[in-house]
Design a protein around this motif. Structure first.
Motif, short mmCIF file in Angstrom:
data_model
loop_
_atom_site.label_atom_id
_atom_site.label_comp_id
_atom_site.label_asym_id
_atom_site.label_seq_id
_atom_site.Cartn_x
_atom_site.Cartn_y
_atom_site.Cartn_z
N GLU A 19 3.22 -14.46 -26.70
CA GLU A 19 4.08 -14.97 -25.64
C GLU A 19 4.16 -14.03 -24.43
OE1 GLU A 19 5.03 -18.20 -25.97
OE2 GLU A 19 3.76 -17.86 -27.72
N GLU A 20 3.94 -12.74 -24.65
CA GLU A 20 4.01 -11.78 -23.54
C GLU A 20 2.86 -11.97 -22.53
OE1 GLU A 20 6.61 -10.15 -23.19
OE2 GLU A 20 7.47 -9.88 -25.17
N GLU A 21 1.82 -12.68 -22.93
CA GLU A 21 0.68 -12.90 -22.03
C GLU A 21 1.06 -13.68 -20.77
OE1 GLU A 21 -3.35 -13.17 -24.65
OE2 GLU A 21 -2.09 -14.94 -24.60
N ARG A 22 2.09 -14.50 -20.87
CA ARG A 22 2.45 -15.36 -19.75
C ARG A 22 3.05 -14.59 -18.58
NH1 ARG A 22 5.85 -19.49 -22.90
NH2 ARG A 22 4.64 -19.23 -24.77
N ASN A 40 0.25 -22.68 -38.40
CA ASN A 40 -0.82 -22.33 -37.49
C ASN A 40 -1.22 -20.86 -37.61
OD1 ASN A 40 -1.38 -21.34 -34.36
ND2 ASN A 40 -2.53 -23.14 -35.01
N ASP A 41 -0.28 -19.99 -37.91
CA ASP A 41 -0.58 -18.57 -38.07
C ASP A 41 -1.54 -18.35 -39.24
OD1 ASP A 41 1.13 -18.02 -35.96
OD2 ASP A 41 2.82 -17.56 -37.27
N PHE A 42 -1.38 -19.13 -40.31
CA PHE A 42 -2.30 -19.02 -41.44
C PHE A 42 -3.70 -19.47 -41.04
CE2 PHE A 42 1.74 -18.91 -43.69
CZ PHE A 42 1.52 -17.89 -44.60
N GLU A 43 -3.80 -20.47 -40.18
CA GLU A 43 -5.11 -20.92 -39.69
C GLU A 43 -5.78 -19.80 -38.89
OE1 GLU A 43 -4.54 -24.54 -37.49
OE2 GLU A 43 -3.46 -25.48 -39.14
N ILE A 44 -5.01 -19.11 -38.08
CA ILE A 44 -5.55 -18.00 -37.29
C ILE A 44 -6.04 -16.89 -38.21
CG2 ILE A 44 -4.95 -16.15 -35.66
CD1 ILE A 44 -3.06 -18.25 -34.32
N VAL A 45 -5.27 -16.61 -39.26
CA VAL A 45 -5.69 -15.56 -40.20
C VAL A 45 -6.97 -15.97 -40.92
CG1 VAL A 45 -5.08 -14.31 -42.31
CG2 VAL A 45 -3.40 -14.57 -40.48
N LEU A 67 -6.97 -21.11 -31.56
CA LEU A 67 -6.06 -21.80 -32.46
C LEU A 67 -4.59 -21.50 -32.17
CD1 LEU A 67 -7.93 -21.28 -35.85
CD2 LEU A 67 -7.88 -23.34 -34.43
N TYR A 68 -4.32 -20.55 -31.30
CA TYR A 68 -2.95 -20.12 -31.06
C TYR A 68 -2.08 -21.24 -30.51
CZ TYR A 68 1.07 -17.49 -29.45
OH TYR A 68 2.35 -17.03 -29.25
N GLN A 69 -0.89 -21.37 -31.07
CA GLN A 69 0.13 -22.30 -30.58
C GLN A 69 1.33 -21.47 -30.14
OE1 GLN A 69 -0.18 -25.78 -30.43
NE2 GLN A 69 -2.31 -25.29 -30.93
N PRO A 70 1.93 -21.79 -29.00
CA PRO A 70 3.09 -21.01 -28.55
C PRO A 70 4.19 -20.96 -29.61
CG PRO A 70 2.33 -22.45 -26.81
CD PRO A 70 1.56 -22.83 -28.05
N HIS A 71 4.85 -19.81 -29.64
CA HIS A 71 5.95 -19.57 -30.56
C HIS A 71 7.25 -19.51 -29.77
CE1 HIS A 71 2.72 -18.41 -33.19
NE2 HIS A 71 3.55 -18.04 -34.16
N ARG A 72 8.32 -19.75 -30.47
CA ARG A 72 9.63 -19.53 -29.87
C ARG A 72 9.75 -18.04 -29.54
NH1 ARG A 72 15.16 -19.57 -33.05
NH2 ARG A 72 14.92 -17.41 -32.64
#
Length: 154
Positions: A15-18, A76-81, A144-149
């Motif tokens: 999220e810090e990328e934004r 989604n985090d498991f997919e990234i891993v 595969l990253y999806q934004p997180h809260r």
């Protein structure tokens, strides 16, 4: 004077990328990400099934506290891993090394705080600095990253 800021930034929480990372880079402020391996999640040795079991040890309970689960253990985090593990295997490196190599490709990153508790973890982290990622590798890890809260620094 050299200025730095600690940031929550890793392959599964970007999220810090934004806003924050671009601002720091623009202002000449170095970024020090802490826990770039997401408390060991990016080592690839945890499965989704592990989190469906009732845990009784104090260590496991603390790892599974709601904030941590909210931050790191989305489907989604498991997919990234899984993608991380696949590319790591192709490159004959460990997933943790690949995750560190990825974060070191990011502008403004100075010195990730890896939280090593064993000598081999330090040795592997040093070896990660020698891993070269192609643009295709980076795209594959990131797509595969999806934004997180946004969870802040609590």
């Amino acid at each position: 004077m050299i200025e730095i800021i600690f940031c929550l930034f890793k392959l599964i929480y970007r999220e810090e990328e934004r806003e924050m990372n671009p601002l720091c880079i623009d202002q000449g402020i170095g970024l020090i990400p802490w826990s770039p391996l997401a408390r060991g999640f990016l080592t690839g040795n945890r499965s989704k099934d592990d989190f469906d079991k009732e845990e009784t040890s104090p260590t496991k309970r603390s790892q599974l506290d709601s904030l941590i689960r909210q931050r790191y253990y989305a489907d989604n985090d498991f997919e990234i891993v899984e993608r991380l593990k696949k590319i790591a295997e192709e490159k004959q490196v460990k997933p943790a090394q690949l995750a560190l190599a990825w974060i070191l490709t990011k502008p403004g990153i100075t010195s990730p705080i890896i939280g090593a508790t064993k000598m081999y973890q330090i040795e592997e982290a040093v070896q990660a600095t020698q891993i070269k990622l192609s643009d295709e590798d980076i795209k594959s890890l990131e797509e595969l990253y999806q934004p997180h809260r946004i969870t802040g620094h609590s």
